[in-house]
Design a protein around this motif. Structure first.
Motif: not given
Length: 286
Positions: A70-74, A124-127, A246-248, A63-65
């Protein structure tokens, strides 16, 4: 050489592995379709492993978006962590060596020093966090693994910065590009060749390795090079990250040291601009 399964076969890196393998008949590669090789479908994976009994599995699925994560963490965690763990468990059961692709985003990137494999991972990001969790699960479940962290991947395939800049350059008179994020572009064809080189010269020195092209640049200078090499006329202005929120959050400096992979596998890594020239030449020939 035994069978090699490639997961994420339709993505950018999977497509590049397929391309470079055209000239390497000694490799027995299998590129299953996504419905056959969903890394979240354990039963489907079990059938795939039992059918092919692979010597190697290459995991290009991710998952590379970065911003969407940041929102679609699951979903990001399922693909980047759980999917990686599923492959590691099956590789362990079938005595398969896993080559897994990770990212420079596992680092905070707040120091102006090339990153080595043993530096503290502090995403420092969910990704970045979910990719690090995937690394940790692989390490916990499987000894026979190579984790390759890479950065700023581009090629003739899929969606990437080079193709986006070429499109924007054809559509617009001017662009503003971030100039205070520094790293190294990586031509996915070069990474694909590196992966097959590791398989052909497997020394069973498992663990984490860094791979990107050689050199250092900013996104701004990367864009300037793209337009210069392609002959695209467009005005490009440098901006700070703070001017393009940006969100991330992205690492400010994520240049990776490649000494370990070069010395272990005797790999020569091309300079980033030379590889960019090759990619743009191939894009123009399409």
């Amino acid at each position: 050489m035994g069978k090699i399964l490639v997961f994420g076969a339709s993505g950018q890196l999977g497509s590049c592995i397929k391309k470079v393998a055209e000239d390497k008949p000694d490799f027995d590669l299998y590129f299953p379709a996504e419905n056959e090789a969903n890394i979240l479908d354990v039963k489907g994976l079990e059938i795939l492993f039992k059918t092919h009994q692979p010597q190697y599995a290459i995991n290009c699925a991710a998952y590379t978006a970065v911003d969407k994560a940041e929102e679609d963490t699951d979903t990001a965690r399922k693909v980047n962590k759980t999917g990686a763990a599923n492959l590691a468990v099956l590789c362990n059961e079938h005595n398969t060596t896993l080559i897994h692709i990770s990212t420079d985003f596992v680092f905070a990137g707040n120091l102006p020093l090339p990153l080595i494999e043993s530096d503290e991972a502090k995403p420092i990001s969910i990704y970045g966090l979910t990719k690090l969790e995937g690394e940790e699960d692989i390490t916990a479940h499987l000894k026979q693994h190579y984790i390759l962290r890479t950065s700023w991947l581009y090629s003739e395939y899929g969606n990437n910065f080079v193709k986006t800049m070429l499109r924007f350059g054809a559509e617009r008179d001017s662009l503003n590009i971030i100039a205070d994020q520094v790293g190294t572009p990586t031509y996915a064809i070069d990474l694909a060749n590196c992966i097959l080189h590791i398989i052909a010269n497997d020394k069973q020195q498992y663990g984490i390795y860094h791979y990107s092209n050689e050199g250092v640049t900013s996104w701004y200078d990367f864009a300037i090079a793209i337009f210069d090499i392609s002959g695209t006329q467009v005005n490009v202005g440098p901006i700070r990250t703070s001017q393009y929120p940006t969100p991330a959050t992205r690492p400010t400096f994520s240049v990776m040291d490649k000494a370990k992979i070069k010395s272990t596998f005797n790999i020569e890594i091309p300079y980033w601009r030379h590889s960019l020239e090759e990619c743009i030449k191939r894009l123009k020939a399409q």
